[in-house]
Scaffold this active site. Structure first.
Site, PDB file in Angstrom:
ATOM      1  N   ASP A 165       5.171   2.113   5.351  1.00  0.00           N
ATOM      2  CA  ASP A 165       6.430   2.036   4.605  1.00  0.00           C
ATOM      3  C   ASP A 165       7.604   2.510   5.462  1.00  0.00           C
ATOM      4  OD1 ASP A 165       4.979   1.180   2.370  1.00  0.00           O
ATOM      5  OD2 ASP A 165       4.734   3.229   1.622  1.00  0.00           O
ATOM      6  N   ASP A 171      -1.376   5.718   0.070  1.00  0.00           N
ATOM      7  CA  ASP A 171      -0.124   6.452   0.250  1.00  0.00           C
ATOM      8  C   ASP A 171      -0.455   7.939   0.251  1.00  0.00           C
ATOM      9  OD1 ASP A 171       1.614   4.224   0.326  1.00  0.00           O
ATOM     10  OD2 ASP A 171       1.736   4.158  -1.858  1.00  0.00           O
TER      11      ASP A 171
END
EC number: 3.4.23.36
Length: 187
Positions: free
Chosen positions: A158, A144
């Protein structure tokens, strides 16, 4: 109340001039594959770049403090929930991938194709991390790197999952099925 299949709607190939049957479904399926493939590639390239350029580096402001690049590795799901269940999350992602691919075989609606393409790219992007990143297969941590204020760090996969779910919900609320027909409610 009974539901009945209606006529094709505007998000499907024009029924008056477009090919029908296998050719129409092939074009829609190719749209699904193109969307999924392109977005999966974007996700993986951005993760490689994030690891290469952000490892052991301070946060990089992109839009002031609104959007920053901040590298983190997430063993869990959204909001870092379920960090001790990485193997379960990987297995669920495998099952979700199979379900999306199975549903894609019935596609005749372009908006459904785009929505499922986004969803597959998102699921697949994070699944690749879980399968091939440290600490090992089915236990890998998801990369991330996008950070907003007061929000968990996230990635392109995401975003794809959220956009895909949004498009699918639009189709469901409109009553549009995978084959492009509209569910009509009879009174």
């Amino acid at each position: 109340m009974q539901a009945a299949r209606g006529t094709p709607v505007d998000d499907r190939d024009d029924p008056g001039s477009a090919p029908t049957g296998l050719l129409a479904s092939s074009r829609t399926w190719l749209l699904f594959v193109a969307v999924a493939g392109m977005l999966l590639a974007v996700d993986q390239v951005t993760k490689v770049l994030a690891v290469r350029h952000l490892t052991d580096e301070p946060d990089v402001p992109v839009v002031g403090e609104l959007l920053q690049l901040h590298l983190t590795y997430n063993p869990g799901a959204a909001f870092s929930l379920g960090t001790r269940f990485t193997v379960v999350l990987a297995c669920l992602a495998c099952a979700a991938t199979v379900v999306v691919l199975w549903l894609s075989l019935r596609l005749r609606s372009r908006l459904w194709a785009v929505g499922l393409g986004f969803l597959l790219a998102g699921i697949g992007g994070n699944l690749i991390d879980r399968l091939f990143r440290d600490p090992g297969p089915f236990r890998g941590h998801v990369v991330d790197f996008l950070m907003l204020p007061n929000w968990p760090v996230f990635n392109v996969a995401d975003i794809c999952i959220n956009v895909g779910v949004g498009l699918i919900l639009i189709q469901v609320f409109r009553g549009i099925q995978l084959d492009g027909s509209r569910v009509e409610v009879e009174k």
